[in-house]
Design a protein around this motif. Structure first.
Motif, PDB file in Angstrom:
ATOM      1  N   SER A 182       0.825  -1.205   0.000  1.00 28.00           N
ATOM      2  CA  SER A 182       0.000   0.000   0.000  1.00 28.00           C
ATOM      3  C   SER A 182       0.862   1.258   0.000  1.00 28.00           C
ATOM      4  O   SER A 182       0.565   2.241  -0.704  1.00 28.00           O
ATOM      5  N   THR A 186       1.029   4.034  -3.109  1.00 30.38           N
ATOM      6  CA  THR A 186       0.793   5.470  -2.908  1.00 30.38           C
ATOM      7  C   THR A 186       1.966   6.290  -3.418  1.00 30.38           C
ATOM      8  O   THR A 186       1.784   7.344  -4.047  1.00 30.38           O
ATOM      9  N   LYS A 189       1.805   6.328  -7.222  1.00 26.50           N
ATOM     10  CA  LYS A 189       0.660   7.090  -7.724  1.00 26.50           C
ATOM     11  C   LYS A 189       0.881   8.589  -7.599  1.00 26.50           C
ATOM     12  O   LYS A 189       0.561   9.361  -8.522  1.00 26.50           O
ATOM     13  N   LYS A 190       1.417   9.020  -6.462  1.00 27.87           N
ATOM     14  CA  LYS A 190       1.565  10.451  -6.210  1.00 27.87           C
ATOM     15  C   LYS A 190       2.844  11.042  -6.803  1.00 27.87           C
ATOM     16  O   LYS A 190       2.868  12.232  -7.149  1.00 27.87           O
TER      17      LYS A 190
END
Length: 235
Positions: A182, A186, A189-190
């Motif tokens: 996870s 993240t 993605k960011k």
């Protein structure tokens, strides 16, 4: 009569003492050299073993082309521009398309951060493993490749998460790596995903010369053009 045992039968003791001594010394040094070479080879094997562990992970599942040595360049001619453009709708859409994953992996290699997508893919494969024996084997491999302090492809996660994984792999479950996965998701993605959309790799796939603006429809009344301007579809 006492029996004389010669410890060095290969030495001619009838020869002068100096000659016998130097012959014995030379053979002793040869044996020491052979032992040293053997230890050196063993150390080299240990180093090679770690570097090959990432390949074992790839072979264990459907993502066998993760490693740089086996992954061919992205063939832009085989990917329609309209397909590549849809990857800008969301990070989920990108990861949901095999060619999208391949293109994203190629980009991450240029950023020296391909371990992120490789770990994410390894986790996806790991969660589909049902055999307890294979689960334990894969958990140890993933820890050695991605989590351990000396891992060849160590991912950037906090110490607490690492400790939790180390504890859980003693009796691994399919959720052992969920927290770490996870965090890496993240991060990609960011940070990585926006830079990918502006990269030459992605622009070549979409046949564009400038950064692609998000093309997701916000409502039926208007859509966003490539310039980011709101326009009505019937005008």
């Amino acid at each position: 009569m006492d029996t004389v045992v010669f410890l060095f039968p290969q030495i001619n003791f009838s020869a002068p003492k100096e000659e016998a001594y130097f012959k014995m010394l030379g053979e002793t040094e040869l044996r020491a050299s052979r032992m040293k070479d053997g230890n050196s080879r063993n150390k080299d094997k240990e180093k090679d073993k770690k570097s090959r562990l990432s390949l074992l992970l790839a072979r264990s599942g459907s993502h066998e082309n993760v490693s740089p040595e086996k992954n061919p360049p992205v063939k832009t001619n085989n990917i329609p521009p309209e397909v590549a453009l849809r990857w800008s709708d969301s990070f989920e859409d990108l990861l949901g398309h095999p060619d999208g994953v391949e293109a994203f992996t190629k980009f991450l290699r240029t950023q020296f951060s391909e371990e992120n997508i490789e770990f994410w893919m390894a986790c996806e494969d790991y969660k589909t493993t049902e055999s307890a024996t294979k689960l334990q084997s894969k958990a140890k491999q993933m820890y050695a490749v991605f989590i351990d302090a000396e891992a060849p492809k160590e991912i950037n996660i906090d110490h607490s998460t690492k400790q939790t994984i180390q504890k859980n792999i003693a009796q691994p479950t399919q959720s052992c790596f969920d927290a770490a996965q996870s965090k890496i998701y993240t991060l990609m993605k960011k940070d990585c995903y926006p830079r990918f959309l502006a990269s030459d790799i992605y622009l070549a796939l979409t046949k564009r010369k400038g950064p692609v603006v998000m093309t997701r429809r916000r409502s039926r009344s208007f859509v966003f053009s490539e310039r980011g301007e709101a326009t009505t579809p019937w005008l």
